[in-house]
Design a protein around this motif. Structure first.
Motif, short mmCIF file in Angstrom:
data_model
loop_
_atom_site.label_atom_id
_atom_site.label_comp_id
_atom_site.label_asym_id
_atom_site.label_seq_id
_atom_site.Cartn_x
_atom_site.Cartn_y
_atom_site.Cartn_z
N TRP A 1 1.13 -1.47 -0.06
CA TRP A 1 -0.05 -0.18 0.07
C TRP A 1 0.79 1.21 0.15
CZ3 TRP A 1 -0.43 4.68 3.40
CH2 TRP A 1 -1.66 5.40 2.46
N SER A 2 2.11 1.37 0.96
CA SER A 2 2.55 2.39 1.21
C SER A 2 3.64 2.59 -0.46
CB SER A 2 3.53 2.50 2.11
OG SER A 2 5.08 1.33 1.42
N LYS A 3 4.21 1.88 -1.24
CA LYS A 3 4.18 2.30 -2.42
C LYS A 3 3.17 2.59 -3.59
CE LYS A 3 8.38 1.87 -1.16
NZ LYS A 3 9.28 3.14 -0.57
N LEU A 4 2.57 2.08 -3.43
CA LEU A 4 1.11 2.29 -5.35
C LEU A 4 -0.38 2.63 -4.61
CD1 LEU A 4 1.81 -1.47 -6.91
CD2 LEU A 4 2.98 1.03 -7.33
N HIS A 5 -0.77 2.39 -2.99
CA HIS A 5 -1.88 2.91 -2.69
C HIS A 5 -2.72 1.96 -3.28
CE1 HIS A 5 0.23 6.91 -0.66
NE2 HIS A 5 0.34 6.86 -1.48
N ARG A 6 -2.66 0.95 -3.29
CA ARG A 6 -3.41 0.00 -3.35
C ARG A 6 -4.09 -1.35 -2.43
NH1 ARG A 6 -6.57 -0.77 -8.25
NH2 ARG A 6 -8.14 -1.67 -6.28
#
Length: 305
Positions: free
Chosen positions: A222-227
């Motif tokens: 999540w921190s890298k792709l906001h998914r």
């Protein structure tokens, strides 16, 4: 963090949601085992046992790195049961979308044929741990897209190896990334029983330790792709190895493996499934997205705040 898109925006009757037809010819386990035998493992870090045990080999895994979505479910099936399972997907409807998932043991896939049968999305195994990549990933991933499918990658989690964050980083670097192009699904995390040692189905971890490992993976992604990464699992693993935690129920989509005609109660925290892997026999595992093509496209385009 808000809930991911999509889980389900329209509530439908259980009868409509669970409707599934079983039947049709099957390639059976013999063909699956034949293909699996041709897969070669990549190098493993010292001390990390990647050799499949007898139960895994019976389910079609013959080499290190050979874990695939559904192996734990398939290992429980008899040959007669597996050979009678659904191998042709039902047609896409306004309320559901048919899909499939593949790994190295499927090899080269006839994607246009599957598209003609109604398959509109696919998940392809990309990585396992931090040393293995699916040797067929590029051809399977690009081939499904060229056929017109919305596709995504999944990582087979190995909690007995590197940290969750390290495996998520490796996954993103080897096919598990995401971009809002309308044809790429967010990466998925496959969490199921240990295929290298059936005496340690939970990889030697307590439920609390397992959840900590998973949080490391999902938080990094999540921190890298906001998914919010979809989580693939089966009910037995979730209850036994993760303590039936409700931690992900309002954020991460559930991809459930269950080969019965109707789904039982969902694992902790989830009220419904986003994807149902309903068959694990033949040339590919078959899946059903629960909320229609419009919502499937949203899953391929919307970031999570």
């Amino acid at each position: 963090m808000s809930a991911p898109l999509p889980i389900r925006t329209e509530r439908r009757s259980a009868k409509v949601l669970r409707r599934i037809a079983l039947g049709g010819a099957s390639l059976g386990l013999a063909a699956t085992l034949a293909v699996a035998g041709s897969v070669n493992a990549q190098a493993s870090p010292p001390g990390f046992n990647r050799n499949p045990d007898a139960q895994a080999k019976q389910a079609g895994i013959s080499a290190g790195g050979g874990g695939y979505a559904g192996w734990a479910m398939k290992s429980q099936l008899s040959k007669s049961t597996a050979s009678s399972m659904q191998t042709t997907p039902m047609a896409t409807t306004s309320t559901t979308v048919d899909g499939m998932d593949v790994a190295s043991y499927q090899g080269d896939v006839e994607w246009p044929t599957w598209y003609s049968r109604g398959v509109r999305f696919a998940y392809v195994k990309a990585t396992e741990g931090t040393s293995y990549t699916n040797p067929y990933f590029n051809s399977q991933y690009t081939g499904s897209a060229k056929a017109g499918m919305i596709r995504g990658a999944y990582a087979f989690g190995r909690p007995d190896g590197a940290s969750g964050a390290a495996q998520a980083k490796y996954f993103i670097a080897h096919g598990g990334g995401w971009t809002a192009d309308g044809k790429t699904l967010p990466g998925a995390l496959d969490m199921e029983q240990n295929y290298t040692d059936s005496s340690k189905p939970c990889y030697g971890k307590t439920p609390a330790q397992m959840l900590t490992w998973m949080k490391s993976f999902t938080t990094y992604y999540w921190s890298k792709l906001h998914r919010h990464i979809p989580i693939y699992t089966n009910i037995s693993f979730w209850k036994t190895c993760v303590g039936n935690t409700t931690h992900y129920g309002t954020t991460n989509p559930l991809w459930i493996a269950y080969y019965g005609k109707t789904l039982p109660a969902m694992p902790g925290g989830w009220n419904y499934e986003t994807i149902w892997q309903y068959s694990g026999s033949g040339a590919a595992d078959l899946d059903r997205f629960s909320s229609g093509l419009t919502q499937l496209k949203k899953l391929a385009t919307a970031k999570n705040s």
